[in-house]
Every structure is written in C-alpha cells, then in structure tokens.
Design an enzyme around this catalytic site. Structure first.
Site, PDB file in Angstrom:
ATOM      1  N   TYR A  46       0.837  -1.203   0.000  1.00  0.00           N
ATOM      2  CA  TYR A  46       0.000   0.000   0.000  1.00  0.00           C
ATOM      3  C   TYR A  46       0.870   1.250   0.000  1.00  0.00           C
ATOM      4  CZ  TYR A  46      -2.575   3.920   1.955  1.00  0.00           C
ATOM      5  OH  TYR A  46      -3.075   5.174   2.182  1.00  0.00           O
ATOM      6  N   TYR A  83      -1.763  -3.503  21.182  1.00  0.00           N
ATOM      7  CA  TYR A  83      -0.653  -4.294  20.657  1.00  0.00           C
ATOM      8  C   TYR A  83       0.684  -3.737  21.159  1.00  0.00           C
ATOM      9  CZ  TYR A  83      -4.193  -6.338  17.698  1.00  0.00           C
ATOM     10  OH  TYR A  83      -5.331  -6.987  17.244  1.00  0.00           O
ATOM     11  N   ARG A 104       0.604   8.174  18.182  1.00  0.00           N
ATOM     12  CA  ARG A 104       0.261   8.539  16.811  1.00  0.00           C
ATOM     13  C   ARG A 104      -0.295   9.967  16.766  1.00  0.00           C
ATOM     14  NH1 ARG A 104       3.036   4.818  16.306  1.00  0.00           N
ATOM     15  NH2 ARG A 104       2.663   2.843  15.217  1.00  0.00           N
TER      16      ARG A 104
END
Length: 322
Positions: free
Chosen positions: A138, A203, A216
């Site tokens: 991607y 995670y 983020r």
C-alpha cells in the site's frame, strides 16, 4: 466558481472534501465505483458518476479546472496479501487518470498520499525530506504515484500537490469512517462502546513512550479537507509540492482509549497483546511546510473533540442500522 472532479468522492476523506468544495460554491463531480464508498456520502449539489478511475477519460474534459484524487485501496494488511490489487488500482488507475488529464488539458492535481510512504521513521517529527521506505505494498503504491506525479510535473507542466496524511479521524456531519474491515483505532474503540466488540486489543505496552503504548498523530478530517482547498490555490505549474498533514502532537493508544471512555461514558475493556511487526513507537508529523506553503493551520486538534464527532457519527450509523 471552479469545476472539480473528485475521484473517490464517496469515501471517507473524499466525501468530506467534496462537501467542503460544494459549500464553498464550486461545481463538483464525484467519480467513484462504490467498491468501498457510499452513495449517500456524496454531498447534495454534486454530480455523481459511478465509474472507475481507469475510465476517467470518458468524463474528463477541458471544462474541469482540477482533479482531487482519492480513489485508492488503503488496507495495509490486505495489500500484503494481494499486492497486485494495489498496483493495478492505485498505480495503474492513477496512470490512466494522468493520461486523461493530459489529453483534456486539465493541469492541476491534488493527490491523497499517506505517511505510509515513510515506513519506519528515522526521526520524529517526520519531515518531507526524510527518507521514504514504505513497509507495505500500500505505502509503496502511494510512493510510486508520488514519483509518477513528479515526472508529470517536470515533463508536462502539471501543477500538483501531494498531501501525506497521518492518522485521520473524526467526522463531518453525516460523513465519517466506515471501513470493512475496520483497522483504525478510534472507530475500533467506539465499536467496543457500542457493544459490537467485547474489548480493544492493545498491541504492545512496552514501547519507549510515557505509558508504553504507541503514539500517533491524529488530525480531524475537516482540518484535512480545508488543506485540500488551500492546496488547490497553492498548486504551481511544473511543481510537485509534497506536504505532511498532521497536528504535530501525538496521543498514545491508552490516551485514545481513555478519551473514548470519557466521551462515551462507557467502560472500554482492554486486552494487551504482543507487538505487531512494523509498528514504530512514535509517528508524529512535522506540518511546517503545509503551514508555510499552504497557509494551513489545524483548528480541531483537541482529541476529545475529534472523538466526540466520531462518536456522534458511529451512533448515527448504529441507529440507522447501516
């Protein structure tokens, strides 16, 4: 008033940008094959063509002032499993679109690019001059398009701006995130609040960040849309301008989960899982070039406000049974 073709304008970001263009008084035509978009997301007042970007030459003519290009597949995990799908659509489709623009003498393009072009960051905040080393087909397909556009600008005088998004979130009225499968953190946590998931998986909680979870950069989709309108005005003949779009501040996974708890009033059970391969500890943008070249400044940087807009949209979708 200008006339714009918005490819992928029935998708999340594309539909919000199309709505902003219509609200600004422009003539808008949305081209979307509805493979991942929604017909009802196309704003009232915009013309709609159900079709593929590979066939854009059927509809693109010299009456258009510019193209805003959002038509791409964007699931990182899927791109690893079926990379050919991403090369065929994201790269091959854009090649056909550029040829149609050349033939129709439409010489301005704003392209929806991505921070995935950078791969593992060498430093933070990430700047446009940092190395590009995508870690998925991607990201590689988006980088290939950026190279393609740069060549088009140099050889054929295209005026183009590529906007590299970091984490887009929030909603704009009746337009918000609806991915199948969903892979973005905020809508996933909201699914827990709606009872559609039992818990949210975290995670990794041993990263070198203040609370051990990944950090983020989140940007409100309406701020993102405003950058596209500014990019149209800033596009310069023969130049390919690349700008990062982000808030310049990061929020950790646990900060997002806690914000969702406060906004929704729901308990959000969480389960810590192992780290995912290729997840950098911190991904934060430097948007100084967008500030300088586009005159863009995000005004909706508050995480709670971003989550509140996304929550209102998620509840609307749940109520409507979509």
């Amino acid at each position: 008033m200008s006339k714009y073709l918005v490819t992928g304008g029935a998708g999340y970001v594309g539909s919000v940008v199309a709505a902003h263009l219509v609200e600004a008084g422009h003539a808008v035509t949305v081209l979307d094959d509805l493979s991942t978009g929604f017909r009802e997301a196309v704003p009232a007042g915009a013309d709609f063509i159900e079709g593929r970007i590979q066939d854009a030459a059927r509809w693109l003519d010299a009456s258009f002032d510019a193209v805003l290009h959002f038509a791409a597949f964007s699931q990182v995990g899927e791109s690893v499993v079926v990379p050919e799908k991403y090369w065929a659509n994201n790269v091959g489709g854009t090649m056909a679109l550029l040829a149609a623009m050349r033939d129709a003498d439409v010489r301005t393009l704003v392209f929806s690019s991505t921070a995935a072009t950078y791969g593992e960051p060498v430093s933070t905040p990430i700047t446009e001059t940092d190395p590009t080393a995508p870690t998925s087909p991607y990201g590689a397909s988006k980088l290939a398009v950026d190279h393609m556009i740069a060549g088009e600008c140099a050889a054929h005088g295209l005026a183009a701006v590529s906007l590299r998004y970091f984490n887009v979130a929030g909603a704009y009225g009746s337009r918000g995130e609806r991915h199948a499968p969903e892979s973005h953190l905020i809508p996933l946590v909201l699914q827990v609040a709606l009872g559609q998931r039992e818990f949210i998986s975290i995670y990794g909680d041993d990263y070198p960040t203040p609370d051990g979870t990944c950090v983020r950069d989140y940007i409100h989709v309406a701020d993102l849309a405003e950058a596209h309108l500014l990019a149209l005005a800033a596009a310069t003949t023969g130049e390919h301008l690349v700008c990062n779009l982000g808030n310049g501040n990061g929020f950790s996974v646990r900060e997002v989960v806690e914000t969702v708890r406060k906004v929704t009033g729901h308990e959000i059970p969480e389960v810590v899982a192992g780290r995912r391969g290729g997840d950098p500890a911190v991904l934060v943008a430097s948007a100084s070039r967008a500030h300088e070249r586009l005159g863009w400044q995000p005004s909706r940087a508050d995480l709670a406000a971003i989550v509140a807009d996304a929550w209102a949209f998620a509840q609307r979708v749940e109520h409507d049974g979509e």
